[in-house]
Design an enzyme around this catalytic site. Sequence first.
Site, short mmCIF file in Angstrom:
data_model
loop_
_atom_site.label_atom_id
_atom_site.label_comp_id
_atom_site.label_asym_id
_atom_site.label_seq_id
_atom_site.Cartn_x
_atom_site.Cartn_y
_atom_site.Cartn_z
N SER A 67 30.71 36.77 40.53
CA SER A 67 32.09 36.86 41.01
C SER A 67 32.30 36.16 42.35
CB SER A 67 32.45 38.34 41.14
OG SER A 67 33.57 38.52 42.00
N GLY A 68 33.27 35.26 42.41
CA GLY A 68 33.59 34.60 43.67
C GLY A 68 34.08 35.60 44.71
N LEU A 69 34.85 36.56 44.24
CA LEU A 69 35.33 37.60 45.17
C LEU A 69 34.15 38.39 45.74
CD1 LEU A 69 37.46 39.46 46.49
CD2 LEU A 69 37.56 40.73 44.34
N ASP A 85 38.03 35.55 49.90
CA ASP A 85 37.76 34.77 48.68
C ASP A 85 38.75 33.60 48.67
OD1 ASP A 85 37.11 33.94 46.09
OD2 ASP A 85 38.29 35.53 45.13
N ASP A 96 31.66 32.33 38.13
CA ASP A 96 33.03 32.08 38.57
C ASP A 96 32.95 30.95 39.59
OD1 ASP A 96 35.54 32.17 39.71
OD2 ASP A 96 35.26 34.12 40.67
N GLU A 129 39.12 27.35 37.45
CA GLU A 129 40.54 27.72 37.38
C GLU A 129 41.42 26.56 37.81
OE1 GLU A 129 39.50 30.98 39.97
OE2 GLU A 129 41.00 30.39 41.44
N LYS A 144 41.51 27.58 47.16
CA LYS A 144 42.22 28.62 46.42
C LYS A 144 42.39 29.89 47.24
CE LYS A 144 39.75 31.71 44.88
NZ LYS A 144 39.22 32.70 43.95
N ASN A 195 42.55 34.30 46.39
CA ASN A 195 42.24 35.24 45.32
C ASN A 195 43.49 35.52 44.48
OD1 ASN A 195 42.04 38.32 44.33
ND2 ASN A 195 40.05 37.34 44.27
N SER A 196 43.29 35.61 43.16
CA SER A 196 44.41 35.76 42.24
C SER A 196 45.14 37.09 42.38
CB SER A 196 43.92 35.63 40.80
OG SER A 196 43.27 34.40 40.62
N ARG A 246 40.18 28.56 33.12
CA ARG A 246 40.91 29.76 33.54
C ARG A 246 42.36 29.40 33.86
NH1 ARG A 246 38.77 33.81 38.22
NH2 ARG A 246 40.75 34.29 39.22
C1 SPV Z 1 36.44 37.15 40.86
O1 SPV Z 1 35.81 38.17 40.56
O2 SPV Z 1 36.15 36.45 41.83
C2 SPV Z 1 37.58 36.73 40.05
C3 SPV Z 1 38.41 37.71 39.38
O3 SPV Z 1 37.86 35.55 40.03
S1 SPV Z 1 39.78 38.01 40.40
O4 SPV Z 1 39.29 38.53 41.67
O5 SPV Z 1 40.59 38.94 39.68
O6 SPV Z 1 40.50 36.77 40.61
MG MG Z 2 37.05 34.51 41.59
#
Ligand code: SPV
Ligand code: MG
Length: 290
Positions: free
Chosen positions: A42-44, A54, A81, A110, A116, A118-119, A155
Amino acid sequence: MEKAKKLRTLFAKKKLTKIVGAHNGLSAKLVERAGFDGVWASGLEISASYGIPDASLISMYQFLEAARSMNEVIDIPIVADCDTGYGNAMNVMYMVKRYEQAGIAAVSIEEKKFPKDNSLLAAGRQELLRVEEFEGKIEAAKAAQKSSDFMVIARVEALIAGWGQEEAQMRAHRYAEAGADAILIHSKSSEPEEIIEFVSNWDLEVPLVLVPTNYPGLREKEIEALGKVKMVVYANHGMRAAIKAMETIFAKIKSDGGIYDIADMIDPVSHVFEIQGVPRMKDMERKFLK
Ligand code: SPV
Ligand code: MG
């Protein structure tokens, strides 16, 4: 079996593949021991493990090293990710070569602009690339991979950016046609209706991937009943559980003035040693330390 082949095999099965977020060897091992099919690098989580946002702040190599250190200590496949792919289509090609060489089974990129945000971030910058540019990035990723088993997940962030269902479908179709092995459709709606509508309208064979962080009410049985969805990502729940546990224990030690009343709130060090693989190391010592 190679990790990419393992993931392909999971995708070929009828049942849902379930993967969980991690950011280092320890958290990845815990995901594996809990019986999940794979790890979401996970990037986060990786960004948060550095204590920073993130937001494309750390480099591709830092993300890669995190994924590599996880992959080295687990047998289940990793889906990495890879955010935006760390730049344009050239950066994506460079990235895919390194991730595949490190034994990572799949990458997810994505359609957002680099850098970017975080979504799930309220009022985050959710700026999307032109469709053509992201198509080029998917094509570049597929051209860069060596083994046909390696997977590239596209994504779609159009729902996250508030661009609507039609735009999301159009973009997902274009990325599938550009060669994506799966489409991760992301939503930050707190109700699953947005995702259910998208999944119901999906008419290609390319499988879908969901990340139900913001709509936790949608259960695996319901996702399976939708069909078309092959993988679900529980993206950050280990890290969030760990943060809560650490905050609780640190506050208690501080207010108690010592560690005399916490034994039942923490694991014994013997459990840590066991997860680290100390028993196996001791076997090796008996054999080789002469
Ligand atoms: C992550 O876990 O880094 C994701 C999912 O990309 S989210 O944080 O929902 O974007
Ligand atoms: Mg991510």
